[in-house]
Write a protein that holds these residues in place. Structure first.
Motif, PDB file in Angstrom:
ATOM      1  N   ASN A 396       0.811  -1.216   0.000  1.00 56.04           N
ATOM      2  CA  ASN A 396       0.000   0.000   0.000  1.00 56.04           C
ATOM      3  C   ASN A 396       0.844   1.265   0.000  1.00 56.04           C
ATOM      4  OD1 ASN A 396       0.991   0.240   2.614  1.00 56.04           O
ATOM      5  ND2 ASN A 396      -0.958  -0.232   3.623  1.00 56.04           N
ATOM      6  N   ASN A 397       2.168   1.118  -0.227  1.00 56.74           N
ATOM      7  CA  ASN A 397       3.058   2.273  -0.213  1.00 56.74           C
ATOM      8  C   ASN A 397       4.136   2.082  -1.279  1.00 56.74           C
ATOM      9  OD1 ASN A 397       5.734   3.646   0.946  1.00 56.74           O
ATOM     10  ND2 ASN A 397       3.980   4.778   1.733  1.00 56.74           N
ATOM     11  N   ASP A 422      -8.245  -1.393  -6.164  1.00 62.04           N
ATOM     12  CA  ASP A 422      -9.555  -1.597  -5.539  1.00 62.04           C
ATOM     13  C   ASP A 422     -10.485  -2.440  -6.404  1.00 62.04           C
ATOM     14  OD1 ASP A 422      -8.800  -0.138  -3.350  1.00 62.04           O
ATOM     15  OD2 ASP A 422      -9.750   1.729  -4.009  1.00 62.04           O
ATOM     16  N   LYS A 425     -11.055  -5.978  -5.146  1.00 63.77           N
ATOM     17  CA  LYS A 425     -11.659  -6.246  -3.835  1.00 63.77           C
ATOM     18  C   LYS A 425     -13.048  -6.878  -3.883  1.00 63.77           C
ATOM     19  CE  LYS A 425      -8.913  -3.002  -1.125  1.00 63.77           C
ATOM     20  NZ  LYS A 425      -8.880  -1.820  -0.248  1.00 63.77           N
ATOM     21  N   CYS A 450      -5.110  -8.497  -1.430  1.00 67.46           N
ATOM     22  CA  CYS A 450      -6.251  -7.630  -1.135  1.00 67.46           C
ATOM     23  C   CYS A 450      -6.882  -8.020   0.203  1.00 67.46           C
ATOM     24  CB  CYS A 450      -7.303  -7.737  -2.237  1.00 67.46           C
ATOM     25  SG  CYS A 450      -6.929  -6.798  -3.720  1.00 67.46           S
ATOM     26  N   SER A 453      -4.767  -6.669   2.891  1.00 72.57           N
ATOM     27  CA  SER A 453      -4.766  -5.203   2.946  1.00 72.57           C
ATOM     28  C   SER A 453      -5.841  -4.655   3.875  1.00 72.57           C
ATOM     29  CB  SER A 453      -4.943  -4.619   1.538  1.00 72.57           C
ATOM     30  OG  SER A 453      -6.274  -4.807   1.054  1.00 72.57           O
ATOM     31  N   GLU A 457      -4.336  -1.211   7.121  1.00 72.03           N
ATOM     32  CA  GLU A 457      -4.673   0.149   6.707  1.00 72.03           C
ATOM     33  C   GLU A 457      -4.031   1.214   7.589  1.00 72.03           C
ATOM     34  OE1 GLU A 457      -8.917   0.060   6.714  1.00 72.03           O
ATOM     35  OE2 GLU A 457      -9.067  -0.976   4.761  1.00 72.03           O
ATOM     36  N   LYS A 460       2.308   1.591   6.823  1.00 69.82           N
ATOM     37  CA  LYS A 460       2.901   1.290   5.520  1.00 69.82           C
ATOM     38  C   LYS A 460       3.203  -0.209   5.483  1.00 69.82           C
ATOM     39  CE  LYS A 460       5.168   5.807   5.523  1.00 69.82           C
ATOM     40  NZ  LYS A 460       6.486   6.491   5.667  1.00 69.82           N
TER      41      LYS A 460
END
Length: 495
Positions: A396-397, A422, A425, A450, A453, A457, A460
């Motif tokens: 996510n980073n 997204d 998902k 996913c 993830s 949230e 990082k």
């Protein structure tokens, strides 16, 4: 194997075996021609005759006269002069050690640092020389009774270099590489041990022993009662089919400033995965002892950090369990509640890695991490997508992902980034829970990430899917120790 720097005139060396570089095309190095001139042009003659090709990885052993202080010379090919690639260099190192390891030689002197590799510095060359040599010498012996380690195994390698490089620089690079190699070997050993020996409790005891040997380490083991009190319903659901109790292992390397946020490494520790009620095919199921390679790599990296006493804070978290069929095991359609409070519908009990990882990832937030990286043999889909060469990377980073990609290139332990959009998902939608644990056959590696993830949230995060890179099958069956080197490089860069 010990690696030490060595300088001085090539004519005055005394060694059981001297490793000299040769090329298939172009001018030979000065060190090779100087040695050849002093020994009647023997090297030029074998190159001309084609006995030694000079191609990358080609080797030829020459016996020297009885009066010589150098008893043997191993010619090691590096391809075309001026065009030696990183792959050529590492291949040459591996083949040179493979050609010597069964000979009655305890020590060698290597001049292979003299070879120029495009874009690579002396530290990289020392690192690869040590790591590839150690890889070639690795032997699994823990459960063998008829095969003892080779009595002639190499014990010492002198790294010859010019005065352009200080002995301190060479020795420092060799020490760092040796600690990385120790971590890789430890990861291999844990992964190669059978599931009836390497259980979750065995991993917990291994962590305690590691903590006893290193003052920088604090080791904590959570049993099932403590995990239940924390609400780790997802993790604990996986261990219900096993007689081996689950463990959550935490190893904290505290050598950086107290104010420094730690790097948290979370490694999947499934010590054996039969698939549960969604049982796997019997063919190749023995290799499911390797489903804890992510956890094994965390052990290896933490060991490296502790041995070098790196000035950084790193936490290793290893959720460990078995996944077996039983009357009390998870069933397809069961719904469990994770530590984060999200409910999960288990559509396939063989998608259990994400069930233990999600609670460990939630638990990792307690360390107030700078970054979190999970490592897992998570999906067969990753092997389909990337084969056995590259580790799958998602996160996510982008800055963190790029750091890991760069570390993988430096370490020659490569990863490839896949999208985490997204749009994927909705594949995890369930009519009966917040999430389903699988997203169907399309994009399996991505939908697995996913799923994770949803539990990352607040920090990082990056995910490494090592299903294709953690072990080899067939006649070369065995753990690779990946991605210990990549993660070690990442941490060294952070230092």
């Amino acid at each position: 194997m010990q690696f030490v720097s060595k300088t001085g005139s090539i004519d005055k060396l005394s060694t059981p075996c001297l490793l000299l570089p040769v090329f298939s095309k172009g001018k030979q190095l000065e060190i090779t021609t100087h040695f050849d001139q002093a020994h009647d042009g023997q090297i030029a003659a074998v190159l001309k005759q084609g006995d030694a090709s000079g191609k990358a990885g080609n080797t030829l052993l020459l016996q020297m006269p009885a009066s010589s202080k150098i008893k043997r010379v191993l010619l090691v090919g590096f391809g075309e002069q001026g065009n030696t690639s990183a792959e050529d260099y590492t291949k040459a190192i591996s083949e040179s050690i493979n050609s010597l390891k069964n000979l009655p030689i305890k020590a060698v002197c290597s001049t292979l640092l003299a070879v120029e590799v495009s874009g690579k510095d002396i530290d990289w060359k020392v690192r690869q020389l040590v790591l590839k040599s150690r890889e070639a010498l690795y032997q699994y012996t823990d459960t063998l009774t008829t095969s003892a380690p080779d009595a002639n195994i190499l014990e010492k390698c002198q790294l010859w270099h010019t005065d352009d490089y200080t002995a301190k620089m060479i020795n420092s690079a060799a020490d760092t590489a040796s600690s990385i190699a120790n971590g890789i070997d430890s990861a291999k050993k844990l992964a190669n041990l059978p599931g009836n020996i390497c259980t979750p409790s065995y991993l917990a005891e291994t962590a305690k022993e590691l903590g006893k040997h290193h003052a920088s380490l604090k080791v904590t083991i959570l049993d099932e009662a403590k995990m239940e009190a924390l609400g780790m319903g997802s993790l604990l659901s996986v261990s219900r089919g096993s007689r081996q109790p689950a463990k959550l292992i935490t190893m904290e390397h505290k050598a950086g400033p107290s104010s420094q946020k730690p790097i948290v490494l979370v490694g999947k520790g499934l010590t054996f995965d039969a698939g549960g009620i969604s049982i796997k095919p019997s063919s190749g199921m023995d290799e499911m002892k390797y489903d804890m390679c992510g956890g094994a790599s965390v052990f290896g990296v933490i060991q490296m950090c502790a041995e070098l006493n790196l000035p950084i804070n790193v936490v290793g978290v290893v959720p460990s369990s078995e996944n077996l069929p039983d009357g009390d095991a998870n069933k397809p359609g069961d719904i469990v509640t994770s530590m984060a409070g999200l409910t999960i519908e288990i559509l396939n009990t063989d998608a259990e890695g994400r069930l233990i990882l999600c609670d460990a990832l939630t638990y990792s937030a307690k360390f107030k991490p700078e970054v979190v990286i999970d490592i897992a043999t998570l999906t067969g889909a990753c092997v389909v997508a990337l084969g056995k060469h590259a580790t799958g990377l998602l996160g996510n980073n982008d800055k963190l992902a790029n750091e890991l990609l760069d570390a993988g290139i430096k370490a020659n332990d490569k990863a490839w980034q896949l999208p985490l959009w997204d749009e994927y998902k909705p594949q995890l939608k369930s009519n009966f829970a917040d999430l389903a644990n699988i997203g169907g056959p399309a994009g399996g590696t991505i939908t697995a990430a996913c799923f994770l993830s949803h539990f990352t949230e607040d920090y990082k995060w990056a995910h490494l899917d090592i299903a294709g890179t953690a072990w080899k099958s067939g006649t070369d069956k065995g753990a690779t120790g990946r991605p210990v080197h990549m993660l070690s490089q990442f941490i060294l860069d952070r230092c």
